[in-house]
Design an enzyme around this catalytic site. Structure first.
Site, mmCIF file in Angstrom:
data_model
loop_
_atom_site.group_PDB
_atom_site.id
_atom_site.type_symbol
_atom_site.label_atom_id
_atom_site.label_comp_id
_atom_site.label_asym_id
_atom_site.label_seq_id
_atom_site.Cartn_x
_atom_site.Cartn_y
_atom_site.Cartn_z
ATOM 1 N N ASP A 339 0.842 -1.182 0.000
ATOM 2 C CA ASP A 339 0.000 0.000 0.000
ATOM 3 C C ASP A 339 0.884 1.242 0.000
ATOM 4 O OD1 ASP A 339 -2.701 1.069 0.151
ATOM 5 O OD2 ASP A 339 -2.090 1.902 2.074
ATOM 6 N N ASN A 347 -2.923 12.577 -3.457
ATOM 7 C CA ASN A 347 -3.886 13.054 -4.449
ATOM 8 C C ASN A 347 -4.357 14.465 -4.125
ATOM 9 O OD1 ASN A 347 -4.120 11.167 -6.488
ATOM 10 N ND2 ASN A 347 -5.613 9.929 -5.390
ATOM 11 N N ASP A 356 -2.188 9.530 -10.640
ATOM 12 C CA ASP A 356 -2.066 8.488 -11.668
ATOM 13 C C ASP A 356 -0.602 8.304 -12.069
ATOM 14 O OD1 ASP A 356 -4.748 8.053 -11.635
ATOM 15 O OD2 ASP A 356 -5.176 9.101 -13.520
ATOM 16 N N GLU A 383 -4.598 2.189 -4.717
ATOM 17 C CA GLU A 383 -3.160 2.363 -4.536
ATOM 18 C C GLU A 383 -2.508 1.110 -3.965
ATOM 19 O OE1 GLU A 383 -5.081 3.860 -0.693
ATOM 20 O OE2 GLU A 383 -5.533 3.772 -2.819
#
Length: 468
Positions: A339, A347, A356, A383
């Site tokens: 993770d 983000n 991305d 993610e």
């Protein structure tokens, strides 16, 4: 996205001949108009309806080549419409491409489960829509070509069983090579030494490079056939002795000819056999093209569109396969769940495009760490990533995990809002076990997930192994 589509429509010249009849199903007229205009400008004939019921009625009135189907619609959703098409014998083989704003893996899997051939997520790219549409049209064209070829071959094979008078009438006009052979036996042993040509049509004589008058009654068959395949003469002898037919393809490139693949059928005829030979070079080329198209479709179905590594579907299939294999072999199987630390904050700081880009860099870096062909790196969701390590114990899996952690550290991706570092870091959970009979692979996933949770709880930016 709309600007990209409008630009593509402006720059594309319309084509006079329709490249395909496409049915569009969406409850929003503006969506239908946008996609209809796009397809029309690229040479397709597009029809639009706003409900599943109208889609069924329209398809029955005039069968489409491909259907684009929205998922979220009133009365009947896209999945129900697809199921209705697949349950109708007249509509069941129409390719259905879902095009929807629902982009979760479960939504896409549902689309494939009910019979869709592809799934495009909104907002879509023009080139992606056209490429996937063209792939389906190519597959349909190739399938029709193969069906026509098979039908023609069956017609020729049925002719073999007709009377001598019918055979004589078609010899000179047949597109296939036709010949009848009589066994020539050793007087002392009775064994077949060669075959004498009784009947040869122009196609066969062309293949042999001889005039028909030079072939009929002559002993040239064995010399020619052993030039193609040294073992083939004995197989024709077996046709005569056992009565079992031969039905095969063979490769034989002729000089000054584009033909190279042929199909022959040989059946016992008295003390000899009759044979038909067909040029199937075009069919073979079509089969190869179809195989390549199917390979590309399978690749799309198992690849994560963003990161270009294996997707969750591929992960599930691969883990199940190796779970069962290691269960039989009683070998150690390891799983690493990964993770990205504080990715939501990433983000928030750098935007979804930045997120991305981060996912792509991390995925590609992780994928380079495992060195064995059997190891699989997949995007597990969002993610999260996963690494399947067959025949690997905990110690070996931890080495891989630390190498992955270091690979991401080497990328030095800035993360100004991370609580553990000013660079992107990973938390990793490692689980290893020898699968036992009756045990579910969910145990391995749960153990890795628990180890990942512990790595996060203990401060993140670390790899922790599950200990039973």
């Amino acid at each position: 996205m709309y600007n990209l589509i409008n630009e593509a429509l402006t720059n594309t010249n319309s084509q006079p001949d329709s490249k395909g009849n496409i049915l569009l199903v969406d409850d929003l007229p503006e969506n239908l108009k946008l996609l209809s205009d796009l397809l029309s400008k690229y040479g397709y004939t597009a029809r639009s309806v706003t409900s599943g019921a109208r889609a069924i009625k329209t398809a029955k009135a005039k069968r489409p080549d491909v259907m684009f189907l929205d998922v979220l619609m009133p009365e009947m959703n896209g999945y129900q419409v697809c199921q209705a098409f697949k349950a109708d014998p007249d509509l069941c083989d129409i390719p259905i491409i879902f095009i929807s704003a629902l982009g979760d893996t479960v939504d896409k899997l549902k689309g494939f489960e009910v019979g869709g051939v592809d799934y495009i997520t909104k907002p879509y790219q023009v080139k992606e829509v056209l490429a996937r549409l063209e792939a389906q049209l190519i597959i349909q064209k190739q399938q029709r070509s193969l069906q026509d070829e098979i039908a023609k071959r069956k017609e020729i094979e049925e002719v073999l069983y007709q009377s001598r008078s019918l055979l004589s009438s078609i010899l000179n006009s047949a597109l296939d090579g036709i010949a009848a052979m009589q066994a020539v036996r050793d007087p002392a042993t009775g064994e077949i030494e060669d075959f004498r040509c009784l009947v040869v049509n122009p196609i066969i004589s062309k293949m042999l490079g001889r005039n028909r008058d030079d072939l009929i009654g002559k002993l040239v068959f064995r010399r020619f056939i052993e030039h193609i395949d040294p073992h083939l003469f004995a197989r024709f002898v077996e046709v005569v002795e056992s009565g079992d037919p031969l039905d095969e393809d063979f490769y034989y490139p002729l000089d000054d000819s584009d033909s190279s693949w042929y199909h022959y059928v040989a059946v016992k005829l008295g003390d000899g056999f009759a044979v038909t030979v067909r040029d199937i070079t075009s069919r073979k080329q079509t089969e190869l093209a179809l195989q390549e198209a199917n390979r590309k479709l399978e690749l799309l179905a198992n690849l994560d569109g963003l990161t270009q590594i294996a997707n969750r579907r591929r992960f599930n299939d691969y883990l199940l396969f190796h779970w069962q294999h290691h269960q039989r072999e009683q070998k150690m199987l390891s799983l690493i769940l990964i993770d990205i630390d504080y990715f939501k904050l990433y983000n928030d700081s750098y935007g979804h495009q930045g997120g991305d880009d981060c996912l792509i860099q991390v995925a590609q870096a992780i994928a380079k760490v495992p060195q064995r062909v059997v190891d699989l790196v997949a995007r597990y969701g969002g993610e999260e990533f996963a690494v399947i390590l067959p025949n690997t114990d905990t110690e070996g899996a931890l080495i891989i995990a630390e190498s992955i952690k270091q690979a991401i550290a080497d990328l030095a991706i800035p993360h100004q809002n991370s609580m553990v570092s000013d660079r992107v870091t990973l938390s990793l959970g490692v689980a290893s076990m020898i699968p036992s009979v009756g045990q579910s692979l969910e145990v391995l996933i749960s153990n890795a997930d628990n180890a990942l949770y512990k790595a996060k709880k203990c401060g993140r930016d670390q790899a922790i192994a599950h200990i039973d």
